[in-house]
Design a protein around this motif. Structure first.
Motif, PDB file in Angstrom:
ATOM      1  N   VAL A  31       0.840  -1.203   0.000  1.00  0.00           N
ATOM      2  CA  VAL A  31       0.000   0.000   0.000  1.00  0.00           C
ATOM      3  C   VAL A  31       0.870   1.247   0.000  1.00  0.00           C
ATOM      4  O   VAL A  31       1.744   1.400   0.854  1.00  0.00           O
ATOM      5  N   GLY A  32       0.612   2.139  -0.936  1.00  0.00           N
ATOM      6  CA  GLY A  32       1.331   3.413  -0.990  1.00  0.00           C
ATOM      7  C   GLY A  32       2.830   3.224  -0.985  1.00  0.00           C
ATOM      8  O   GLY A  32       3.382   2.466  -1.774  1.00  0.00           O
ATOM      9  N   ASP A  33       3.485   3.878  -0.018  1.00  0.00           N
ATOM     10  CA  ASP A  33       4.949   3.787   0.075  1.00  0.00           C
ATOM     11  C   ASP A  33       5.394   2.593   0.914  1.00  0.00           C
ATOM     12  O   ASP A  33       6.576   2.440   1.204  1.00  0.00           O
ATOM     13  N   GLY A  34       4.441   1.748   1.324  1.00  0.00           N
ATOM     14  CA  GLY A  34       4.776   0.541   2.074  1.00  0.00           C
ATOM     15  C   GLY A  34       5.030   0.764   3.549  1.00  0.00           C
ATOM     16  O   GLY A  34       5.444  -0.135   4.251  1.00  0.00           O
ATOM     17  N   VAL A  35       4.762   1.972   4.037  1.00  0.00           N
ATOM     18  CA  VAL A  35       5.018   2.314   5.438  1.00  0.00           C
ATOM     19  C   VAL A  35       3.699   2.302   6.202  1.00  0.00           C
ATOM     20  O   VAL A  35       2.684   2.816   5.723  1.00  0.00           O
ATOM     21  N   ALA A  36       3.707   1.736   7.395  1.00  0.00           N
ATOM     22  CA  ALA A  36       2.513   1.674   8.234  1.00  0.00           C
ATOM     23  C   ALA A  36       2.050   3.078   8.628  1.00  0.00           C
ATOM     24  O   ALA A  36       2.857   3.999   8.781  1.00  0.00           O
ATOM     25  N   LEU A  37       0.762   3.223   8.783  1.00  0.00           N
ATOM     26  CA  LEU A  37       0.147   4.485   9.163  1.00  0.00           C
ATOM     27  C   LEU A  37       0.443   4.809  10.632  1.00  0.00           C
ATOM     28  O   LEU A  37       0.419   3.916  11.478  1.00  0.00           O
ATOM     29  N   THR A  38       0.694   6.070  10.924  1.00  0.00           N
ATOM     30  CA  THR A  38       0.878   6.519  12.308  1.00  0.00           C
ATOM     31  C   THR A  38      -0.491   6.920  12.881  1.00  0.00           C
ATOM     32  O   THR A  38      -1.436   7.168  12.120  1.00  0.00           O
ATOM     33  N   PRO A  39      -0.599   7.017  14.210  1.00  0.00           N
ATOM     34  CA  PRO A  39      -1.871   7.466  14.798  1.00  0.00           C
ATOM     35  C   PRO A  39      -2.324   8.830  14.258  1.00  0.00           C
ATOM     36  O   PRO A  39      -3.505   9.022  13.983  1.00  0.00           O
ATOM     37  N   GLN A  40      -1.401   9.769  14.084  1.00  0.00           N
ATOM     38  CA  GLN A  40      -1.785  11.080  13.557  1.00  0.00           C
ATOM     39  C   GLN A  40      -2.263  10.969  12.114  1.00  0.00           C
ATOM     40  O   GLN A  40      -3.226  11.630  11.724  1.00  0.00           O
ATOM     41  N   GLN A  41      -1.614  10.143  11.307  1.00  0.00           N
ATOM     42  CA  GLN A  41      -2.059   9.950   9.923  1.00  0.00           C
ATOM     43  C   GLN A  41      -3.450   9.326   9.872  1.00  0.00           C
ATOM     44  O   GLN A  41      -4.254   9.675   9.007  1.00  0.00           O
TER      45      GLN A  41
END
Length: 169
Positions: A31-41
């Motif tokens: 997904v996207g850039d392959g980086v996990a979503l942060t709580p703020q995101q």
């Protein structure tokens, strides 16, 4: 709504399930850039989706099991970077992979988008090595239309779905 799944608009209470799915690095490798979503995101994405509902009448949706009610994933239509064509996106918690839920919900979403939202074309992007998503999109009737080069030297496949022509009465 499908035989096994309920689909609804996002609510503020979806932040934790959103983090469970999109915060899983293994689930996000495609997904996207392959980086996990942060709580703020996750909080920001809930706001962006609420705005999409207001402006476009659609966005991302929460997917739950009909017989259980817990959130198993998300699916919907987005316009990344304000692109012109709506793009189908989906992600499910890893414990729900391999049950056909993505195919079921995407196969229902595309006709819904045509009939209820008046959308004539929907696109999808997928990494060439993501065989599972390629199968999901193929089952939904999406066709490969292009291969896009990425800045890092990789490629992304661009698929498209067109609403069936309606016979004149």
């Amino acid at each position: 709504m499908t035989e096994r799944l309920l689909v609804r608009r996002w609510m503020p209470d979806d932040r934790e399930p959103l983090l469970r799915v999109y915060g899983d690095a293994e689930a996000m490798r495609w997904v996207g850039d392959g980086v996990a979503l942060t709580p703020q995101q996750a909080t920001n994405w809930l706001e962006v989706t609420a705005n999409n509902y207001r402006q476009r009448g659609y966005g991302m949706y929460t997917v739950t099991l009909r017989n259980g009610g817990s959130v198993i994933g998300f699916c919907g239509l987005v316009h990344p970077d304000d692109q012109d064509k709506p793009e189908v996106k989906y992600a499910f918690a890893r414990e729900h992979w391999g049950h056909g839920y993505a195919s079921e919900v995407v196969c229902a979403l595309l006709p819904y988008a045509a009939e209820k939202l008046g959308l004539k074309q929907i696109i999808a992007t997928v990494a060439p090595d993501n065989a599972a998503s390629r199968r999901v999109l193929s089952k939904a009737g999406m066709k490969l239309i292009d291969t896009l080069p990425e800045d890092d030297g990789s490629q992304t496949l661009l698929l498209s779905w067109h609403a069936p022509a309606v016979a004149l009465q």
